[in-house]
Design an enzyme around this catalytic site. Structure first.
Site, PDB file in Angstrom:
ATOM      1  N   GLY A 119      -6.951  69.964 133.000  1.00 60.34           N
ATOM      2  CA  GLY A 119      -8.462  70.091 132.977  1.00 60.34           C
ATOM      3  C   GLY A 119      -8.686  71.529 132.395  1.00 60.34           C
ATOM      4  O   GLY A 119      -8.018  71.761 131.699  1.00 60.34           O
ATOM      5  N   ASP A 132     -12.504  64.909 137.696  1.00 60.07           N
ATOM      6  CA  ASP A 132     -13.898  65.324 137.699  1.00 60.07           C
ATOM      7  C   ASP A 132     -14.778  65.145 136.359  1.00 60.07           C
ATOM      8  O   ASP A 132     -15.890  65.166 136.456  1.00 60.07           O
ATOM      9  CB  ASP A 132     -13.990  67.071 137.913  1.00 60.07           C
ATOM     10  CG  ASP A 132     -13.586  67.336 139.607  1.00 60.07           C
ATOM     11  OD1 ASP A 132     -13.263  66.261 140.169  1.00 60.07           O
ATOM     12  OD2 ASP A 132     -13.338  68.351 139.970  1.00 60.07           O
TER      13      ASP A 132
HETATM   14  O1  F6P Z   1     -10.207  69.492 139.966  1.00 56.22           O
HETATM   15  C1  F6P Z   1     -10.014  68.069 140.421  1.00 56.22           C
HETATM   16  C2  F6P Z   1     -10.049  68.096 141.716  1.00 56.22           C
HETATM   17  O2  F6P Z   1      -9.806  66.822 142.323  1.00 56.22           O
HETATM   18  C3  F6P Z   1     -11.260  69.001 142.721  1.00 56.22           C
HETATM   19  O3  F6P Z   1     -12.449  67.850 142.563  1.00 56.22           O
HETATM   20  C4  F6P Z   1     -10.723  69.388 143.862  1.00 56.22           C
HETATM   21  O4  F6P Z   1     -11.694  70.270 144.477  1.00 56.22           O
HETATM   22  C5  F6P Z   1      -9.346  69.589 143.626  1.00 56.22           C
HETATM   23  O5  F6P Z   1      -9.048  68.872 142.475  1.00 56.22           O
HETATM   24  C6  F6P Z   1      -8.600  69.698 144.667  1.00 56.22           C
HETATM   25  O6  F6P Z   1      -7.170  70.079 144.313  1.00 56.22           O
HETATM   26  P1  F6P Z   1      -5.957  70.204 145.329  1.00 56.22           P
HETATM   27  O7  F6P Z   1      -6.400  69.785 146.662  1.00 56.22           O
HETATM   28  O8  F6P Z   1      -4.956  69.579 144.823  1.00 56.22           O
HETATM   29  O9  F6P Z   1      -5.816  71.546 145.552  1.00 56.22           O
END
Ligand code: F6P
Length: 369
Positions: free
Chosen positions: A117, A142
């Site tokens: 991303g 996202d």
């Molecule tokens: O960037 C993608 C995403 O799904 C966000 O929407 C979310 O805040 C984040 O990853 C959560 O990531 P993790 O729980 O893996 O740290």
């Protein structure tokens, strides 16, 4: 220069379709270019610490439909700000970018494919500026990367979220309740908006439009007065009230990753709504269910197209670019134009107009509904 060895890593949070990309890169590199393919394990962590495995047509067999990433991934391991954890719990930050650069050289990579991303693309761009021949491949549920119509993983997340909405409709209607669904979307409300429209939400709250609780309550009341004593509310994790900020968790993850772990706005909102109405309010947080599991057909095809196009770009020496979907083509866009940028939902977007035009409340003062 003939392409002899290609490396691939998956960085940041996982999503459905990563394995489809790994498979496509491996197959296209071997079938079209007769290359060796090196999988780098756990994102940039594997590049800094030199953890790799060779990928072959055989080892990537049967992974098209498999969720997650066979290479592993991590939100940590940024070589430019590498966080090291001491047994006493303290964290020190180091610049190990030269280590990453030297490891690429030692591996003899003619190209490094970086799948990720916005944060991952920024690191990819910095490595490219150091001289690493990089090609980016856009991933994230996202859908907040610039210059590509869609990132893979997004449509699968939308499918999962709209299925959850369908289920909340039936139980919400039966019990005459207000049902809230909290979905991911840190800075961008694409999942909430698309899945909210697909799932027939009555209210959709996104980070781009700070909400007013009176507007949300008004919508629920009007529905009840009109003979529909239940409402379905979709909220993105990054949504917040006018003048407020996103709800974050005080967690070890926040401390370790250096970025706030979002989540909890759904329960916060439930409390706010409950203060104003007599209907019962319930909240469901969908969380990582949106990221796991098998990719939908769209993401399988998109991942495969992006992977094969990335190999084509590498064979032509078109480094420093990201492959991007510009419907109906897959094109190349400069990493320099994507690095560090987040594509949020424009307030002028037709999606927003469409939602309000059909009576969905977006929680704003001057919305239509
Ligand atoms: O960037 C993608 C995403 O799904 C966000 O929407 C979310 O805040 C984040 O990853 C959560 O990531 P993790 O729980 O893996 O740290």
């Amino acid at each position: 220069m003939a392409l002899k060895k290609v490396g691939i890593l998956t960085g940041g949070g996982d999503c459905a379709g990563l394995n489809a990309v790994i498979r496509a890169v491996t197959r296209a590199a071997i079938i079209q270019e007769n290359c060796t393919v090196i999988g780098i394990e756990e994102g940039f962590e594997g590049l800094v610490c030199n953890r790799t495995q060779e990928l072959t047509i055989r080892s990537t067999r049967d992974i098209l439909t498999l969720g997650g990433t066979i290479l592993g991934t991590t939100n940590k391991g940024n070589p430019f700000e590498y966080r090291q954890y001491a047994p006493d719990g303290s964290i020190s930050i180091h610049d190990y970018s030269d280590r990453a650069f030297q490891n690429c050289k030692a591996l003899g990579l003619d190209c490094l494919m970086v799948v990720g991303g916005e944060g991952t693309m920024e690191i990819a761009h910095r490595l490219y500026q150091m001289g690493v021949p990089v090609i980016g491949i856009p991933k994230t549920i996202d859908n907040d990367l610039e210059m590509t119509d869609y990132t893979f993983g997004f449509q699968t997340a939308v499918e999962v979220a709209s299925d959850a909405m369908d289920r909340l409709h039936t139980t919400g209607r039966s019990h005459r309740r207000v049902m809230i669904l909290e979905v991911m979307g840190r800075n961008a409300g694409w999942i909430a908006l698309e899945a909210g429209i697909a799932g027939g939400a009555h209210v959709i709250l996104i980070p781009e439009i700070p909400y007013r609780i009176e507007r949300v309550v008004e919508k629920i009341r009007l529905r009840a007065e009109g003979g529909s004593p239940y409402s379905i509310v979709m909220v993105a994790e990054g949504a917040h009230e006018e003048g407020g900020s996103a709800v974050a968790q005080e967690s070890a993850a926040t401390r370790l990753q250096g970025v706030p772990q979002l989540g909890g706005v759904g329960f916060f909102l439930a409390g706010q709504i409950q203060e104003h109405i007599t209907l019962e309010v319930r909240c469901t947080v969908l969380g990582h269910i949106q990221r796991g599991g098998s990719p939908c057909a769209f993401d399988r095809v998109l991942g495969t197209r992006l992977g094969s196009r990335a190999v084509e770009a590498a064979a032509r020496g078109e480094f420093g670019n990201m492959v991007a979907l510009r419907t109906p083509e897959v094109i190349l866009v400069p990493l320099a134009e994507i690095a560090g940028k987040c594509r949020t939902v424009p307030l002028t977007s037709q999606m927003i107009h469409c939602a309000e035009a059909i009576g969905i409340n977006l929680g704003r003062q001057n919305g239509f509904s």
